[in-house]
Design an enzyme around this catalytic site. Structure first.
Site, short mmCIF file in Angstrom:
data_model
loop_
_atom_site.label_atom_id
_atom_site.label_comp_id
_atom_site.label_asym_id
_atom_site.label_seq_id
_atom_site.Cartn_x
_atom_site.Cartn_y
_atom_site.Cartn_z
N ASN B 387 0.82 -1.20 0.00
CA ASN B 387 0.00 0.00 0.00
C ASN B 387 0.86 1.26 0.00
O ASN B 387 1.04 1.90 -1.03
CB ASN B 387 -0.94 -0.03 1.21
N ASP B 388 1.42 1.60 1.15
CA ASP B 388 2.16 2.87 1.25
C ASP B 388 3.35 2.94 0.30
O ASP B 388 3.69 4.02 -0.19
CB ASP B 388 2.67 3.06 2.69
N VAL B 389 3.96 1.78 0.01
CA VAL B 389 5.18 1.80 -0.81
C VAL B 389 4.90 2.09 -2.27
O VAL B 389 5.83 2.25 -3.06
CB VAL B 389 5.96 0.47 -0.69
N SER B 428 -0.20 2.82 7.59
CA SER B 428 0.03 4.13 8.18
C SER B 428 -1.25 4.96 8.24
O SER B 428 -1.25 6.07 8.73
CB SER B 428 1.09 4.89 7.37
#
Lengths: 104, 462
Positions: B387-389, B428
Site C-alpha cells: 500500500n504505502d510503498v 500508516s
C-alpha cells in the site's frame, strides 16, 4: 598480546568488517544480519573459558548461564541463517533441479 | 612430540583458521550466488574454535559446561528449525540477545572474581559488560514486541532524561568498579542491574516499524561487547570476530535505516509508528473494481508484468499461489518481474526471504533502483498486499507523513491491478492516491483466493 598489538588487530578487523559487506544488495540484508549474528556466537569460546575457571557458586551460576546463552546464539544463528540462504536459488539452478526431478 | 608443540599452539592456530573462515564466510554471504557456502564456511570455523577450546589449559567444570552447551544448543536448534519465515526478525533478535547476555556473563564472572589484571582490562570488561547487558535486555524487548507479547509503545515525557540518568548511574558504578580493582560484589551487581534496566527502557518506546534497525544496532553492539571481552580473556578469535561483526553490523544498520528513509537518531530518539496525526490529503476519483477473469485475460496477453508484493501477501500466505500464477505466465512467454520495496517485509530483505521460500528465483526479483524505470514499459503492475510503498503522494504531497519516502513507480504502468482484502487505508492510515487513478482497477478478496482464481482465469485462456 600487548595493548598496542590488540589495538592494531581491533583497527584492522573493523576495516575488514566494513569492506567485506560494503556492496551487499538489499535482498541479502536479512540473511546477512542473521549470519553476522551467528558469527558473534564465538562468544561461546569465551563463556566456556569463563565457566571453566569459575570457582565460587556465584561464578559458576553466571558462567553456566553464559555458556547456555552463547550456545543458543551460535546454534540458533546458524540454523536460521542456513535455512534462509538455502532457499536462495537462481532461475538456471531451479530449472536444472526441476529437470532432475522430472527425469528421476 | 617436538618441544615447540603444545596445546596452546593448537588453540592459537585453530583460532587463526577460525578468524579466516569467518571473514571469508561473511564475504561469501554478501552475494546471493555464494551466500549458501558462506554460512557453511563460518559454521566450520565455529566448530573448530569450540572443539579446541576444550584443550584450554586449566579448564575444569566440564560437568557444567557440557550440559549448558547441550541445553542452549538443542533449545536453539529446535526453535530455529520450526520458526516460520515470517517470524524470522524476532528470532534473530532473540539469538542476538543471547549473545549479548553471554558477553555480559563473561564480564560478570571476571568482575565478581576480581580476575581482570590492569586498568585497560578492567575498563574493557566493564565496557563490554554494559554493552552486552543493554543488548541482552533490549533484544528481548524487541523480540517481545515483534512477537506481539508487548503491543504498546511506552512513551512519557522526560523519558530521554530518565534513560540518560540510568546511563550516567551505570557509568558511575562502572567507574567505581574500574577504580577499585576489588570492588564489592554489591557495586558489580548494581552496575549490571542498571545496565539491564537501561536496555529495557531504551527499547520500549521504539515502534514496531523501526524495530529492524534497532535489532541490527544491537547485533553490532553485541559484536563489540564480544570483542571487548575477547581483550579481557586474551582471545584473538573473539576480538577479530566480534570487531568484524561490530563494524559490519554498524554499516548494515546504516544501510537499513537508509533503505527505510530513516536516520538512526530518528529511530532511537523519536517515536515513529505514531504517524503524526490523521492524514488530511483528499483524493478525488473513484475506486473501480474488476473481476478476476478479466485480469486473467489481461495478464495472459501482456508482454511484461511487474508484481509488487507487500507484507499483506505474506500474511495471507499467498506467495506460493502467486508464484504458481507467475510460472503460468512465464510459460506463455510473459516477462515477469518482482519489485521489492526495502520496507516490503518486516525488515529490509525479509520479503526476498519469503519469496525465496515460495520458490521464486532471486534473479526475477529486483529492488527499487533497478526496477523503477521499467514500470513505464510494463503492461500491468500487480499490487498484492502493498500500500504505502506504491502511494504516489510520497512524491507530490508535502503534507503527507510519507512525503519523501522513495516509492515504487507502479502508477507508471499501463494498467495497475490492486489485490486488496477490502476498502480502507494502509498500515500508516494514509489514503492511497494510486487506487483512484484512471488506469487502476481494484480486485477485492483474500490474496490467496484471488491468486487461485487468477490461475484458473489464465488457464481458461488456453
Amino acid at each position: 598480546m600487548t595493548g598496542i598489538v590488540a589495538l592494531y588487530i581491533f583497527m584492522l578487523a573493523a576495516f575488514t568488517g566494513y569492506e567485506v559487506i560494503s556492496r551487499v544488495p538489499v535482498i541479502l540484508h536479512t540473511p546477512l544480519m542473521s549470519g553476522s549474528n551467528f558469527i558473534h556466537g564465538i562468544v561461546l569460546v569465551g563463556a566456556m573459558v569463563a565457566l571453566g575457571s569459575a570457582q565460587t557458586p556465584l561464578e559458576k551460576t553466571i558462567g553456566f548461564i553464559g555458556v547456555l546463552l552463547a550456545a543458543g546464539n551460535a546454534v540458533g544463528g546458524y540454523v536460521v541463517t542456513e535455512r534462509m540462504l538455502e532457499m536462495f536459488k537462481a532461475s538456471g539452478a531451479r530449472a536444472r533441479a526441476g529437470a532432475d526431478r522430472r527425469s528421476a | 612430540m617436538p618441544g615447540w608443540f603444545s596445546a596452546d599452539l593448537v588453540i592459537q592456530v585453530s583460532y587463526f583458521v577460525t578468524a579466516v573462515l569467518f571473514i571469508m564466510g561473511l564475504k561469501r554471504m554478501s552475494s546471493p550466488v555464494t551466500a549458501r557456502s558462506g554460512i557453511l564456511w563460518a559454521g566450520a570455523g565455529m566448530a573448530v574454535a569450540t572443539l579446541v577450546t576444550f584443550l584450554y589449559p586449566g579448564m575444569s567444570n566440564y560437568a557444567l559446561i557440557l550440559p549448558a552447551m547441550l541445553i542452549g544448543g538443542v533449545a536453539a536448534a529446535w526453535s530455529g528449525r520450526r520458526v516460520a519465515m515470517t517470524n524470522m526478525p524476532q528470532m534473530i533478535a532473540l539469538y542476538n540477545g543471547m549473545g549479548g547476555g553471554a558477553a555480559a556473563a563473561i564480564a560478570a564472572v571476571e568482575l565478581y572474581r576480581g580476575g581482570t589484571e590492569g586498568l585497560a582490562s578492567t575498563t574493557l570488561a566493564v565496557a563490554g559488560g554494559i554493552i552486552g547487558a543493554v543488548s541482552f535486555s533490549g533484544s528481548l524487548i524487541a523480540f517481545a514486541k515483534l512477537q506481539g507479547l508487548i503491543t504498546r509503545s511506552v512513551r512519557f515525557s522526560g523519558q530521554q532524561m530518565l534513560n540518560l540518568a540510568l546511563l550516567a548511574a551505570a557509568l558511575v558504578l562502572g567507574g567505581l568498579v574500574i577504580a577499585h580493582a576489588n570492588a564489592t560484589a554489591a557495586v558489580v551487581t548494581g552496575f549490571f542491574v542498571l545496565a539491564l534496566i537501561l536496555g529495557v527502557s531504551m527499547t520500549l518506546p521504539i515502534g514496531g516499524a523501526d524495530m529492524p534497525v534497532v535489532i541490527s544496532l544491537y547485533n553490532a553492539l553485541t559484536g563489540l561487547a564480544v570483542a571487548f571481552e575477547g581483550f579481557v580473556l586474551n582471545n584473538a578469535a573473539m576480538i577479530i570476530a566480534g570487531t568484524v561483526v561490530g563494524s559490519a553490523g554498524t554499516l548494515l544498520t546504516q544501510l537499513m535505516a537508509k533503505a527505510m528513509n530513516r536516520s538512526l537518531g530518528n529511530v532511537l530518539f523519536s517515536g515513529f509508528g505514531d504517524t503524526g496525526g490523521a492524514a488530511t490529503g483528499t483524493v478525488s476519483g473513484s475506486l473501480k473494481p474488476i473481476e478476476a477473469s478479466d485480469v486473467g485475460v489481461m495478464l495472459a496477453f501482456a508482454h511484461k508484468v511487474i508484481v509488487v508484493p507487500g507484507y499483506g501477501m505474506a500474511v495471507a500466505q499467498a506467495q506460493h499461489k502467486i508464484w504458481e500464477l507467475c510460472q503460468l505466465l512465464i510459460d506463455r512467454g510473459v516477462q515477469v518481474r518482482f519489485a521489492i520495496h526495502p520496507v516490503a517485509g518486516r525488515m529490509p530483505g525479509h520479503m526476498n526471504v519469503l519469496l525465496a521460500e515460495a520458490g521464486v528465483p532471486y534473479d526475477l526479483i529486483s529492488d527499487l533502483d533497478e526496477i523503477n524505470a521499467e514500470f513505464e514499459t510494463a503492461d500491468a503492475a500487480l499490487i498484492i498486499g502493498a500500500n504505502d510503498v506504491v502511494n504516489p503522494v510520497a512524491r507530490t504531497d508535502k503534507s503527507s507523513p510519507i512525503y519523501g519516502m522513495p516509492i515504487l513507480n507502479a502508477d507508471k504502468a499501463k494498467n495497475v491491478i490492486v489485490i486488496k482484502r477490502g476498502q480502507g487505508a494502509g498500515f500508516s492510515g494514509i489514503e492511497n492516491a494510486l487506487f483512484y487513478l484512471d488506469n487502476t482497477r481494484m480486485l477485492y478478496g483474500d490474496a490467496q483466493k484471488v491468486a487461485a482464481e487468477l490461475i484458473q482465469a489464465v488457464k481458461a485462456v488456453g
